[in-house]
Design a protein around this motif. Sequence first.
Motif, PDB file in Angstrom:
ATOM      1  N   GLN B 123      29.548 126.633  72.180  1.00 24.25           N
ATOM      2  CA  GLN B 123      28.489 125.859  72.827  1.00 24.25           C
ATOM      3  C   GLN B 123      28.173 124.589  72.034  1.00 24.25           C
ATOM      4  OE1 GLN B 123      25.348 128.714  72.708  1.00 24.25           O
ATOM      5  NE2 GLN B 123      26.175 129.984  74.346  1.00 24.25           N
ATOM      6  N   TYR B 124      27.678 123.586  72.750  1.00 20.65           N
ATOM      7  CA  TYR B 124      27.231 122.368  72.092  1.00 20.65           C
ATOM      8  C   TYR B 124      25.719 122.475  71.821  1.00 20.65           C
ATOM      9  CZ  TYR B 124      26.297 117.480  71.193  1.00 20.65           C
ATOM     10  OH  TYR B 124      25.883 116.333  70.613  1.00 20.65           O
ATOM     11  N   THR B 125      25.223 121.586  70.999  1.00 24.91           N
ATOM     12  CA  THR B 125      23.781 121.461  70.781  1.00 24.91           C
ATOM     13  C   THR B 125      23.079 121.377  72.147  1.00 24.91           C
ATOM     14  OG1 THR B 125      24.396 120.169  68.845  1.00 24.91           O
ATOM     15  CG2 THR B 125      22.072 120.139  69.469  1.00 24.91           C
ATOM     16  N   PRO B 126      21.997 122.104  72.338  1.00 25.13           N
ATOM     17  CA  PRO B 126      21.441 122.241  73.700  1.00 25.13           C
ATOM     18  C   PRO B 126      20.691 121.018  74.227  1.00 25.13           C
ATOM     19  CG  PRO B 126      20.139 123.515  72.137  1.00 25.13           C
ATOM     20  CD  PRO B 126      21.316 122.983  71.380  1.00 25.13           C
ATOM     21  N   TYR B 127      21.346 119.867  74.226  1.00 19.71           N
ATOM     22  CA  TYR B 127      20.714 118.681  74.810  1.00 19.71           C
ATOM     23  C   TYR B 127      20.557 118.811  76.317  1.00 19.71           C
ATOM     24  CZ  TYR B 127      21.362 116.232  70.410  1.00 19.71           C
ATOM     25  OH  TYR B 127      21.308 115.858  69.110  1.00 19.71           O
ATOM     26  N   GLN B 128      21.509 119.458  76.964  1.00 20.12           N
ATOM     27  CA  GLN B 128      21.409 119.644  78.419  1.00 20.12           C
ATOM     28  C   GLN B 128      20.725 120.979  78.656  1.00 20.12           C
ATOM     29  OE1 GLN B 128      22.146 117.214  80.456  1.00 20.12           O
ATOM     30  NE2 GLN B 128      23.056 115.918  78.858  1.00 20.12           N
ATOM     31  N   GLY B 310      14.537 118.602  61.424  1.00 20.59           N
ATOM     32  CA  GLY B 310      15.339 119.532  62.200  1.00 20.59           C
ATOM     33  C   GLY B 310      14.876 119.687  63.630  1.00 20.59           C
ATOM     34  N   ARG B 311      15.554 120.583  64.326  1.00 14.05           N
ATOM     35  CA  ARG B 311      15.330 120.770  65.751  1.00 14.05           C
ATOM     36  C   ARG B 311      14.258 121.813  66.003  1.00 14.05           C
ATOM     37  NH1 ARG B 311      21.822 120.737  65.899  1.00 14.05           N
ATOM     38  NH2 ARG B 311      22.077 118.520  66.248  1.00 14.05           N
ATOM     39  N   ILE B 312      13.478 121.592  67.016  1.00 10.07           N
ATOM     40  CA  ILE B 312      12.452 122.561  67.404  1.00 10.07           C
ATOM     41  C   ILE B 312      12.617 122.862  68.889  1.00 10.07           C
ATOM     42  CG2 ILE B 312       9.974 123.000  67.615  1.00 10.07           C
ATOM     43  CD1 ILE B 312       9.605 120.897  65.367  1.00 10.07           C
ATOM     44  N   ILE B 345      18.721 115.307  58.732  1.00 10.62           N
ATOM     45  CA  ILE B 345      19.408 116.487  59.278  1.00 10.62           C
ATOM     46  C   ILE B 345      19.666 116.353  60.779  1.00 10.62           C
ATOM     47  CG2 ILE B 345      17.306 117.848  59.635  1.00 10.62           C
ATOM     48  CD1 ILE B 345      19.170 120.297  58.897  1.00 10.62           C
ATOM     49  N   CYS B 346      20.843 116.734  61.153  1.00  9.14           N
ATOM     50  CA  CYS B 346      21.298 116.628  62.544  1.00  9.14           C
ATOM     51  C   CYS B 346      21.935 117.978  62.851  1.00  9.14           C
ATOM     52  CB  CYS B 346      22.268 115.443  62.598  1.00  9.14           C
ATOM     53  SG  CYS B 346      22.842 115.012  64.232  1.00  9.14           S
ATOM     54  N   THR B 347      23.216 118.146  62.629  1.00  8.30           N
ATOM     55  CA  THR B 347      23.822 119.468  62.754  1.00  8.30           C
ATOM     56  C   THR B 347      23.089 120.442  61.839  1.00  8.30           C
ATOM     57  OG1 THR B 347      26.012 118.771  63.433  1.00  8.30           O
ATOM     58  CG2 THR B 347      25.892 120.791  62.138  1.00  8.30           C
ATOM     59  N   ALA B 348      22.710 121.597  62.379  1.00 14.33           N
ATOM     60  CA  ALA B 348      21.995 122.590  61.575  1.00 14.33           C
ATOM     61  C   ALA B 348      22.771 123.914  61.620  1.00 14.33           C
ATOM     62  CB  ALA B 348      20.567 122.722  62.071  1.00 14.33           C
ATOM     63  N   SER B 519      31.758 111.086  70.271  1.00  9.86           N
ATOM     64  CA  SER B 519      31.379 111.179  68.861  1.00  9.86           C
ATOM     65  C   SER B 519      31.256 112.619  68.381  1.00  9.86           C
ATOM     66  CB  SER B 519      30.061 110.427  68.575  1.00  9.86           C
ATOM     67  OG  SER B 519      29.996 110.072  67.218  1.00  9.86           O
ATOM     68  N   CYS B 520      31.449 113.586  69.257  1.00 14.98           N
ATOM     69  CA  CYS B 520      31.267 114.976  68.823  1.00 14.98           C
ATOM     70  C   CYS B 520      32.538 115.824  68.863  1.00 14.98           C
ATOM     71  CB  CYS B 520      30.174 115.645  69.639  1.00 14.98           C
ATOM     72  SG  CYS B 520      28.578 114.935  69.235  1.00 14.98           S
ATOM     73  N   THR B 521      33.576 115.274  69.479  1.00 12.69           N
ATOM     74  CA  THR B 521      34.905 115.879  69.383  1.00 12.69           C
ATOM     75  C   THR B 521      34.893 117.375  69.651  1.00 12.69           C
ATOM     76  OG1 THR B 521      35.288 114.229  67.642  1.00 12.69           O
ATOM     77  CG2 THR B 521      37.027 115.830  68.011  1.00 12.69           C
ATOM     78  N   HIS B 715      33.389 120.094  61.744  1.00 18.93           N
ATOM     79  CA  HIS B 715      33.033 120.669  63.051  1.00 18.93           C
ATOM     80  C   HIS B 715      33.348 119.712  64.186  1.00 18.93           C
ATOM     81  CE1 HIS B 715      29.767 118.674  61.037  1.00 18.93           C
ATOM     82  NE2 HIS B 715      29.101 118.507  62.146  1.00 18.93           N
ATOM     83  N   LYS B 716      33.999 118.647  63.909  1.00 22.56           N
ATOM     84  CA  LYS B 716      34.483 117.786  64.992  1.00 22.56           C
ATOM     85  C   LYS B 716      36.005 117.797  64.927  1.00 22.56           C
ATOM     86  CE  LYS B 716      30.286 115.027  65.008  1.00 22.56           C
ATOM     87  NZ  LYS B 716      29.636 113.716  64.960  1.00 22.56           N
ATOM     88  N   THR B 717      36.543 116.901  64.112  1.00 21.29           N
ATOM     89  CA  THR B 717      38.000 116.751  64.058  1.00 21.29           C
ATOM     90  C   THR B 717      38.727 118.025  63.632  1.00 21.29           C
ATOM     91  OG1 THR B 717      37.611 114.461  63.466  1.00 21.29           O
ATOM     92  CG2 THR B 717      39.820 115.315  63.071  1.00 21.29           C
ATOM     93  N   PRO B 721      33.822 125.337  65.299  1.00 21.75           N
ATOM     94  CA  PRO B 721      33.114 125.229  66.578  1.00 21.75           C
ATOM     95  C   PRO B 721      31.682 124.757  66.375  1.00 21.75           C
ATOM     96  CG  PRO B 721      33.402 127.534  65.955  1.00 21.75           C
ATOM     97  CD  PRO B 721      34.170 126.727  64.962  1.00 21.75           C
ATOM     98  N   HIS B 722      31.124 124.136  67.405  1.00 21.87           N
ATOM     99  CA  HIS B 722      29.786 123.574  67.267  1.00 21.87           C
ATOM    100  C   HIS B 722      28.679 124.627  67.230  1.00 21.87           C
ATOM    101  CE1 HIS B 722      31.540 119.647  67.515  1.00 21.87           C
ATOM    102  NE2 HIS B 722      30.354 119.086  67.423  1.00 21.87           N
ATOM    103  N   GLY B 723      28.968 125.810  67.713  1.00 23.25           N
ATOM    104  CA  GLY B 723      28.009 126.912  67.573  1.00 23.25           C
ATOM    105  C   GLY B 723      26.651 126.660  68.193  1.00 23.25           C
TER     106      GLY B 723
HETATM  107  O1  LIG Z   1      25.115 117.735  66.848  1.00 26.98           O
HETATM  108  C1  LIG Z   1      25.660 116.599  66.799  1.00 26.98           C
HETATM  109  O2  LIG Z   1      24.944 115.551  67.000  1.00 26.98           O
HETATM  110  O3  LIG Z   1      26.920 116.530  66.601  1.00 26.98           O
END
Ligand SMILES: O=C([O-])O
Lengths: 988, 988
Positions: B123-128, B310-312, B345-348, B519-521, B715-717, B721-723
Motif C-alpha cells: 500500500q501507499y501512504t493513505p493520501y487517497q 509526522g502523520r496524524i 519526517i515524511c516516510t514513517a 517521485s515515489c517509484t 523504498h523507491k528505487t 515496499p511502501h507499507g
Molecule cells: O511517502 C512519500 O512521500 O514517499
Amino acid sequence: NQRCFQTATVRQISVETLQPSDVFAPRHNSAIGQEVQEMVNLTGFDTLDALIDATVPKAIRRGQMDLGEYTKGYTESEFIAKFKKMAEKNKVFKSYIGMGYYNTHLPPVIQRNLLENPGWYTQYTPYQAEIAQGRLESLLNFQTVVTDLTGMQISNASLLDEATAAAEAMTMCSALARGKKLTFLVSDKCHPQTIAVCQSRADGLGLKVVVGDEASFSFDKDVSGVLLQYPATDGSIHDYKALVEKAKAAKAKVCVATDLLALTQLTPPGEWGADIVIGSAQRFGVPMGYGGPHAAFLACHDEYKRLMPGRIIGVSKDAQGKPALRMAMQTREQHIRRDKATSNICTAQALLANIAAMYAVYHGPDGLDQIAKRTSGLAAILAAGAMKLGHTVGDAAFFDTVRIKVGDAAKVVAAGVAEGVNLRQLDASTITVALDETTRLEDVDQLLRILNGGSAPGFSAESLASEVDSPVGSFQRSSGYLQSPIFNLYHSEHEMLRYLKRLENRDLSLAHSMIALGSCTMKLNATSEMMPITWPELASLHPFVPADQAQGYAEMFEDLSTQLAEITGFDAVSLQPNSGASGEYAGLMTIRAYHQANGDHHRDICIIPVSAHGTNPASAIMAGMRIVPIGVDRKGNINISELKAKAEEHKDKLAALMITYPSTHGVYEEGVDEICRIVHDNGGQVYMDGANMNAQVGLTSPGHIGADVCHLNLHKTFCIPHGGGGPGMGPIGVKAHLAPFLPTHPLVPTGALPGFKGDEKSFGTMAAAPFGSSLILPISYAYISMMGSEGLTEASRRAILNANYMATRLKDSYKVLYTGDNGTCAHEFIIDLRPLKDTADIEAEDVAKRLIDYGYHAPTMSWPVAGTLMIEPTESESKAELDRFVNALIAIREEVREIEEGKADKADNVLKHSPHTADVVMAGEWTRPYSREKAAFPASWVRQAKFWPTASRVDNVHGDRHLIAKLPAASTADDTVSEPMAASVGGN
Amino acid sequence: NQRCFQTATVRQISVETLQPSDVFAPRHNSAIGQEVQEMVNLTGFDTLDALIDATVPKAIRRGQMDLGEYTKGYTESEFIAKFKKMAEKNKVFKSYIGMGYYNTHLPPVIQRNLLENPGWYTQYTPYQAEIAQGRLESLLNFQTVVTDLTGMQISNASLLDEATAAAEAMTMCSALARGKKLTFLVSDKCHPQTIAVCQSRADGLGLKVVVGDEASFSFDKDVSGVLLQYPATDGSIHDYKALVEKAKAAKAKVCVATDLLALTQLTPPGEWGADIVIGSAQRFGVPMGYGGPHAAFLACHDEYKRLMPGRIIGVSKDAQGKPALRMAMQTREQHIRRDKATSNICTAQALLANIAAMYAVYHGPDGLDQIAKRTSGLAAILAAGAMKLGHTVGDAAFFDTVRIKVGDAAKVVAAGVAEGVNLRQLDASTITVALDETTRLEDVDQLLRILNGGSAPGFSAESLASEVDSPVGSFQRSSGYLQSPIFNLYHSEHEMLRYLKRLENRDLSLAHSMIALGSCTMKLNATSEMMPITWPELASLHPFVPADQAQGYAEMFEDLSTQLAEITGFDAVSLQPNSGASGEYAGLMTIRAYHQANGDHHRDICIIPVSAHGTNPASAIMAGMRIVPIGVDRKGNINISELKAKAEEHKDKLAALMITYPSTHGVYEEGVDEICRIVHDNGGQVYMDGANMNAQVGLTSPGHIGADVCHLNLHKTFCIPHGGGGPGMGPIGVKAHLAPFLPTHPLVPTGALPGFKGDEKSFGTMAAAPFGSSLILPISYAYISMMGSEGLTEASRRAILNANYMATRLKDSYKVLYTGDNGTCAHEFIIDLRPLKDTADIEAEDVAKRLIDYGYHAPTMSWPVAGTLMIEPTESESKAELDRFVNALIAIREEVREIEEGKADKADNVLKHSPHTADVVMAGEWTRPYSREKAAFPASWVRQAKFWPTASRVDNVHGDRHLIAKLPAASTADDTVSEPMAASVGGN
Ligand SMILES: O=C([O-])O
Ligand SMILES: Cc1ncc(COP(=O)(O)O)c(C=O)c1O
Ligand SMILES: Cc1ncc(COP(=O)(O)O)c(C=O)c1O
C-alpha cells in the motif's frame, strides 16, 4: 528499600499467571468465558458439563486422553521451535530419483499468494458456484493445461495421485466393457508404485492385472485395457502406435501414464490413439513434500466423460445469461452413485491443481518449452558425458531420465549419497538419473564426476553442449498448446500477483466469514499449523530417499500416529490414505484381508445405512463387497431390529457394518454399543466413518465405542484446510487384530504405526506415496500438539455447544430435525426447509443462494436429507459470528413469510433472484418488486464489508447439456471465458 | 540406436538455452520483447537505445556497472540459497539486553496476513483516503493504543525510532519556546542511543543538550524542556512528580521516554504531568530485526498538536455525511513547511504501527495486562533469586529489567554468552537483565544458574513465585485502557484473520493495479525479496549483540554497501538513515562536519531550488543551514545564471547545493555537470536528492555527475515496499573526502562502509540503531543481487520507456509539462490539469478521485506543480496495464469535455461526485444526471474486477476543524468510528 520482592507471607504471584502468552487453544476455541455461559443458558442448561452430559451418551464417555509430552499442549512458539529441530533431522539431498517426483521451482509469487494465503487455502469445494468463480477459473485452466498437453478432449480437475489415477483408468476400462472383461494389462515399464496400486485395486474389484513387457501382451477377449507409460519409468520413450492398433482391434482401451513437462516436447498420447491419459502435475511447481499432496489428472475422450471419476469444471451461464463456471455433472458426487459408483473419489487435490495451473499461467507455453528443453538438453549432455566416460547409455530417445550401465550400480549410488546426491538403482548394474527444472550445468558436472569415480573428467558439461541434440528425436511434438490468452499474459510478477488476487477476491473463504458446512468441519486452519509446510526441510524431500534422510518425517509419523491412536482408541494407524474415501477403501480392504487370513473368503456382505455418505457404498464396492442397506428411524438412528435381522440373515457372509458416528444426521445414537455388539456377534467388523470425529475427540472414541477401524478426515477435525476441494488426508486407525493387514508400499515399508512391526500380511498398496500426503501431516500434528488433551476435548465441547446454541436460536423460525433423547444435537444439526416449498414455493437452494447476499456460504444442502440445510459451526466461531449467521437465517425466514403472506410474489422475489451481483443491483432500470438495498444490503454487517458474488444464479442444467470443460484456444472479441482483464486490454 | 546425443558437427544445444528458469529480471521488468518495440515506435524512435540516447544527456552517461559476483544476477532460488547461508552466520542467542529492544511473539496470524501480505505491504501512504479506510482504521487504532497507554490526548501515527522521537520532542520544546530557549536537559538514565541522537540533533539545530542526573538539573530561563525515561534504561522506576513541578514552574516542558508494555502496569506519564511522551512500539509484536524497522510514537497535549511531527490520522466525514478517516492536517507534509518546518519526517513506520496496533487488538487490554504481569512477575522472581544468591539487586521498583551487582560483571556476561545468553553490562560490577514476553520460568532458572556461577541453585524460579509481589509497587496504574470494542472482540484467530482481511479489502494496493505515483517509484516488491525478512536468523537479533553474533548481517552490509557504492559512483556508504529525509539530514550533517574539519565553520548557506521536495529545506534547517532559494525556468530546470550569481555572492559561506536529479519535474537537466562545477568552484558541496534514482541506475550516477553526497530511498528505487507509509531506508553515499564524517553510534561503531575505517571524525548519531532498519535491507540487497548489472540498467531504460509511452499516448488529451531538449521525459512526467479549471471547473482532485471509479490510485497530485498530476509508471508495469491507465485518463478527459460542451453540469457531474461507493450507486432513488453504470462501471475492466471505495469524497476541512484522532472509549449505539462488524454484533 527492597520492599516489593521481599519474602512475603502471602503468596503474591501465582504460577498460572506465569504461563506464556501464546497458548494456542484459546485462539482456536473462539468463544470466551462469559459468552460461553450465556450460550449454555440459552440452550436451557446451567453448565456446559450438563449440556454435554445430556448430549453424549454416558455409556460411551471416555477418560482424559493421555498424549504423553503433548498432553499439556505446546505454545505456538514452542511448537514451532521444537518441530523445526525435528524437521532439520531430514537431510535435503539433491534427488535424481524421478519415478514421478521431481524437483521444481514453486514461483515465490504463487507460494506466498496462493499456497500461503488463507484466501485460497481455506476455501471450500466450489459447490456454491456464484462465490467460487475465481477458483473455478483456475481449475478450468488446470483442465486446459491437461487437455492441451495430453492432446485429449476432456480432463477432470484432479485426482489424488498418479497411481490411483491409473487404477481409476483401469476401472473405467472395466466399466466401458460393462464389467465383462476382467483382464487389465500393465506395462512393466510403469512406475512400481503405479503397478502396485493397480494390483491392489484389481484385487478388490475382482479384476486381473497382468504385468509384463508390452511387446509380449496378447489382447484376448478378456482384456479391457492396457496401461503404458510414456516416457517409461526408466526414462525410455517408445513408439506405441503398433500396440495401439492391436488394442483397438481387440476393443481394448489404451491408457497412458505420462508426464506433463515431457509432453511439451513429445507427440501427445492423444495424437497416437490413447483413450485415457493419466499422470501427476507435481512438477508444475508443487513441492515433492516426501510424496504429496500433488494433483494427479485423468483425461479422456469426450465420449467417456460420464464414466470419468472426480470433479469436472464446466462453463455454463448465469441468470443474466452471462458465462459462469461451475462443477459439471455434480450429481456424480455429493449424490454419489452409491453402490453403482465406479469410483469413490470425493476430496481431491484442488489447491495443488491450482498451483500447477498457475505455474503454467506464469511460464506460458514458451516458458514451459524452455524449461523442458533445458531439462532434456542437460539430460542429453549427461548421456553424452557418460558415454565419453565409457558407460553405456540405455536409450535411443529419452526426455529427462538417463539410463546408464555403470557396472556396480550400488557403488555408484553410494558414491552419490556421499556427495549429497540421490540416484536410482534400477538393477545391479544400472542406474537412472532423472533431471528436472532445477538442474544446473554445475549439477551435471557433479554427476559426471560421480560417474567418473569421483574425479573431474577432462571435459565440462558446458563443453558438451555443442555436441548434442535434443534427446527426444523423432518423438518431437509438432502441435501447439496453451494458446489461450490466460497463458500468454501474466508472465511478470505484477501481472501474476494481480491475477491471483483478482481470482481470490471472487471467492468467499473462511477469511471472510464462517462456512458452516455440515459434515465438513470448516474450522480454523491456524497459521502456526500452516507455516511448517513451506519449510524446505519438509517440502523438498523425494518420497523414495534412503530412510536416514527422512528421520524428521519418521519421528513426526511416530508421534502423530501415537497421538491419533490415543485419540481414536485404536492400537495402530496407517498414514497412507489420501482422503476420507481412500481411508474407507483402505479400511475395508484391511477388513477383507483379515477375513481372508482367517479363511473367511466368503465374508463379503457390507451393511450400510441408507443415510450413509455416498462414498461408503462406493468404497465397499471397490473392496469387493456386496451391499445390504438398512433403514434409519424417525430420529435418523439405525433401525436396530432391522440391523439385527440382516446381520443374522447374513451371519456367515457378514464382512462389515459401516456406520458414521455421531450419525450423519448429527445425533449420538444411544444404541451404538449395541450395534457394534450385534455385528461382532455375527462375525462382522465395524467400520466407523470418522467424518464426524469432531464430536468425539476427548469425549469418546471409535475404539472405545466398539469399532474395529475408522478413518479420520484430517482435513475436517484435524485442521488441514479444505483448499477449495483438497488436499486432504484419511489415515485409518485399527484394533490390534487388524494391524498386520494395513497398507504397505513396494519401495518403502509402511504397515502399522507407531513402531513398524512388519507388513507381510498387508492387503497391498493404495497410494503412490508410502505415507500419503506427508507434507500436510504436520498441520494435524501441530494442531494436536498445541491443543493438548484439554484443548482438544474443549474443542469438541464447544463444537457441540455452538451447534446447540444455533439450533436453539433457530428453532422458532425453522424446524430442527433429528435431536437426541434430551432434545440436543451433536456438533451439527439439520433445519428443514421442505415446508417452505408448499407455503411459498421456496426450495433449499433459494435459501442457500440468498445467504450469499448476507455474506454467507450456505451450509450443506440437501444432504443427508433432501430439502434441508445441515449446519456445523465448529468450535472456532465466536458467538458474534454465530449470531450474525443465525440472524441472516431468521431474516430470510421473514422474507419467506412475505411470500407466504402474499406480500411478495412467488416467482419474482428476493430469494428466487438471489444472489445479487453488483451488476444486477446497479442496473439502470430496476424492475424488481423489492428494493436494490434489500437485494444487496439486507443486514447491517453487509453494508460495510460486502462480499459481492460475481455471478447470478448459475444454470446447472444448461452447462451439463452443453459441456465445455476447457478454455478456447484463442480469444475472440466477445471471449467470455477468458479472464476479463485479459480480454479488455486496450479497450475502454 | 544412440543417434540423438552423438557427436554432431553442428552445435545443437546452445548454452543460453541451458540457463535456469527462475531468472529474476524478466519477472520484474514487465513489458516483453515485441511490446517493447511497439512502445518505442509510438514514442517516435526506432530503438530503445535511440530513445534513451535522446533522453539521458550524453555527457553524464556511464559504462557498465561492475557488481562483482552479482554482475550476472543470481536466480531467485540461487539467491535464496546463498543468502540463507549468509543469514545463518548470525547466531540467535537469547537476548536480555533491553535498552528499547525486546523479544516478542509476532502472532502468526498477523505475520502471515499483514507482514507477509502484499495486500498490506504494497500500500501507499493513505493520501487517497477513500481507498485507504482499512489502514487508516488500523493507524487510528495505533494512535488509540498510544494515547490510552501514555495517558496523553493525541498521538501521531508513528515516527522512525525512539531516539529520533526524543529528538523530535526536543525540537518541539524549542519551537514551543519560539526558539528562544536553547537548553534541553536529558536524564542520564535515558538509553545511550537516545542521548546520542539528541546530542547530534541539538548540534545541528544550535541547541545545547545537558546530560545528567535529573536530581541535579537546574531549570534556568534557557531550558526549553527536559527528557526523562520511565522506566529508566537500567530498569529503575522513579517518581518524577517533584521534578515536573520544578519544570512547570520554569515553563519548561516535560518529555518522557517510555515503554508501552510497562504502561499497562505503571501510572502513565499523562497522569503525572508529562507534556510530550515518546517511545517505541517494537515489543508489540514487531521483530527486533537487529534494530528495526519499528514504529516509534510521539503523544502530547492537544494544544501542541500543530507542532507535532509526522502523520496524524483523524476522523472526518464523507460527501454522504458518513464518518470517514483520513490523514489530518495534511498540509503539514506533502506541502511541508519548507524552511519553516521543525521536522523533516515524511516516510514513517506505518506497516510496523499496524502490526503493533493489531497486536493490541489481538491481545486486548486483558491480554496485554497478562503479558506485562508475567514479565514483571518473572523479573521479580529473578530479583528475589539473585538476592538469595547473595547479589545486591539495585532498585526498589522496576518493571521488567533487573539491575544486579555481581562483582565481576564482564565475567558474568561472558558466562552468559557461553550459554547462549546475552546480558547487559552496565558498569564493571553491574549487569542488567531485561525480561520480556517470551521469557519462561525455565529461562529464569537458567539465568539464576548463570548468576550462581554455573551450577543450579538450591531453589527453582517456580518455587520463588509465592515469595514475591509485583515489582512496580506504588507506581501501579489504576486507570483503564483500550476499552473500545475493537480491542475487545478479535481475540480468536478467526476473528483476527477476518478483521485483517476486512481492512485489507478496503484498501487499494499494488496487488490490485498500478500506483503511478510520481517521485515515489511504486514498483514491484517481489516475493523473493520479501521472504527473508521473516527468517528468524534475521528477525530475532538484538541490535547490540556482540559483533560475532551478527556476522551474517555484517557480510550483507559489506556486500550491499559495495553494490550501492558502485551504483551511485561513490566511495563510501552509511546505512544508518531510516528514510529519505533522514538521509538528507545525515548527508548535510556530513557536509557540515567536513566544512568544520576544514575550519570552515562559517559555511552555512544551502542553495535549494524552489522546486525541491519540502524535506530538502527542512533537513537543511535541521543541519543548521540557512537557505537561499533559486528559481527554475520554464522547463523546470535550475536557472543556471541565477545559481552562479547566488553561489558567487555567498562564495565564502556556501555550504551546499541540494539538487534532485532527474529534476522533480522529471527532466534530465542538461546543465547538471555545470551546476556541480559552479558549486564546487565556490567552495560548496553538492547534495543530490536520490528520490529519482530509478532514472539513473546503470545510465549515470550521482558520483559520475559530480555530486558529493546522495541519499537513496531504498523504498523507491530499491524495492522496499511502501507499507502504507513506511518503513523505508535512506542510506547515503559519499565521495571519499566525506567518508570520515559519516554517522557513528555509541554502542556499535559504524562509520563508512564497506570496510570500516574508523569513525573518530563522525558528525554523530542520527538513528537509534547502528545500521538503521537492518531487517529490511535484505529486500534491496536481494533486488540488486538478482537483477544484476544488466537487469538494473534495463529497469532504468524500461522506466523511461514506460513514462514516454504514456506521455505520448496522453499528449492529445492533456498538456504534458516539462520535457527535455528532445521532447522526451525521464521516468516520470507531469500532466497539466489547470486549464480544466477554467473550461469546466474541474480540479486536479476531481480527476484524482474519478480515477478511483476506474480502479486506479491517483498519481502524485499538485506536486511539484499545483494543479497537475505527476505520473511515474516504473519498469514493473506491463503495456496492458499502462494502456488501461492511459485509457482511464483519456476517458476522464472526455467526461470533462461533456462539461465543457455543456452536456454535463459544472457542479453536478460524475467527476465532482466521484468516487462512487456501492452504497451511493445502489441508492433506491437515483437523482444524478448520469447513470449508475457510468458512475461505477466506466470501463470494461472494472465490470468484472471492481474495486469499491468504501467512502465517498472525504471532507478534509471538516476533520481538521474538529480533530478526532483516536477511538472513543466505549461503543455507543450509533458508534461510527469503531469497526462496523463489531458494532453490528447481534443486530440484523
Ligand atoms: O511517502 C512519500 O512521500 O514517499
Ligand atoms: C460422512 C462422510 N464420509 C466420507 C466423506 C468422504 O471424505 P473425503 O471427501 O475426504 O474423501 C465425507 C466427505 O464429506 C463425509 O462427509
Ligand atoms: C524528491 C523527494 N525527496 C525526498 C523525499 C523524502 O523521502 P522520505 O519520504 O523517504 O523521507 C521524497 C519522498 O517522497 C521525495 O519525493
